[in-house]
Design an enzyme around this catalytic site. Structure first.
Site, mmCIF file in Angstrom:
data_model
loop_
_atom_site.group_PDB
_atom_site.id
_atom_site.type_symbol
_atom_site.label_atom_id
_atom_site.label_comp_id
_atom_site.label_asym_id
_atom_site.label_seq_id
_atom_site.Cartn_x
_atom_site.Cartn_y
_atom_site.Cartn_z
ATOM 1 N N SER A 120 0.843 -1.161 0.083
ATOM 2 C CA SER A 120 -0.068 0.014 -0.101
ATOM 3 C C SER A 120 0.786 1.343 -0.068
ATOM 4 O O SER A 120 0.459 2.128 -0.682
ATOM 5 C CB SER A 120 -1.016 -0.039 0.982
ATOM 6 O OG SER A 120 -0.199 0.122 2.391
ATOM 7 N N HIS A 166 8.263 3.506 9.263
ATOM 8 C CA HIS A 166 7.994 2.500 10.399
ATOM 9 C C HIS A 166 6.810 3.059 11.024
ATOM 10 O O HIS A 166 6.642 4.317 11.284
ATOM 11 C CB HIS A 166 9.197 2.647 11.248
ATOM 12 C CG HIS A 166 9.019 1.659 12.224
ATOM 13 N ND1 HIS A 166 9.374 0.390 12.316
ATOM 14 C CD2 HIS A 166 8.482 1.718 13.767
ATOM 15 C CE1 HIS A 166 8.650 -0.609 13.388
ATOM 16 N NE2 HIS A 166 8.437 0.472 14.270
#
Ligand code: GRF
Length: 199
Positions: free
Chosen positions: A15, A113
């Site tokens: 994504s 992250h």
């Protein structure tokens, strides 16, 4: 000014890769290639759909052999920036060194992250943040160094965990923020302003 040659490395759904590729396409910028280590990765279709060269480089031998194959592919395409987008392998110090910028003392490898580092490093950040019942979590985009999710931070952004959130709700909110911010960092690479704005 020469144009940057950017490669995306990804192992999974893709994504973030999709958000990066769509943004690049809107800007008329061409991502040079996408490399995956996982022949089943959803990201392969995303690259194909957008006519981005997709290389499937599986790990068949040692880590160093695998990285040598990837480095060779990157070198051949004169890649000067790598964007990790859910790449599930830890890059060796030698690999990071190959993309090290002496002047700015960071690598030309960037990672996204899903936590407010240094909280929740590692592969299960959404799960761990949710289980810890944090009221606020966030995402971090950082330069990659030899450690695990330990490189110099470029940008962090917070998102709330609402009381009634299921894990899926929580992760969905975080991913939406990832998809918003990662292209903005890539835009600075494309415009060659990342170092002046963040270092
Ligand atoms: C994202 O949450 C990213 O922050 C992390 O791995 C996940 C990849 O998701 N590094 P996707 O493959 O981009 O959907």
């Amino acid at each position: 000014m020469n144009k940057s040659h950017i490669a995306i490395l990804a192992s999974g759904t893709g994504s973030n890769a999709k958000a990066l590729i769509q943004f690049a396409t809107e800007q008329g910028f061409n991502i040079s290639c996408l490399i995956t280590d996982n022949p089943m990765a959803g990201v392969i279709k995303i690259a194909d759909d957008h006519h981005i060269e997709c290389l499937i480089i599986e790990k068949k031998g040692s880590k160093s052999e695998h990285e040598a194959c990837i480095l060779q592919a990157l070198k051949k395409r004169e890649i000067d920036w790598i964007l990790l987008a859910g790449y599930m392998r830890i890059l060796s110090p030698g690999f990071v060194k190959a993309f090290y910028n002496q002047k700015y003392q960071v690598s030309h490898i960037i990672n996204i992250h899903p936590s407010l580092l240094p909280k929740f490093p590692g592969a299960h950040a959404y799960q761990e943040a949710y289980a810890a019942e944090v009221q606020t979590s966030g995402i971090t985009i950082h330069f990659v160094d030899e450690g695990i999710d330990s490189g110099k931070v470029i940008v962090q952004a917070e998102f709330p965990r609402l009381k009634e959130d299921s894990f899926e709700d929580f992760k969905k909110r975080g991913l939406a923020l990832e998809h918003e911010l990662y292209p903005k960092v890539m835009e600075k690479i494309i415009n060659n302003t990342l170092f002046e704005e963040h270092l």
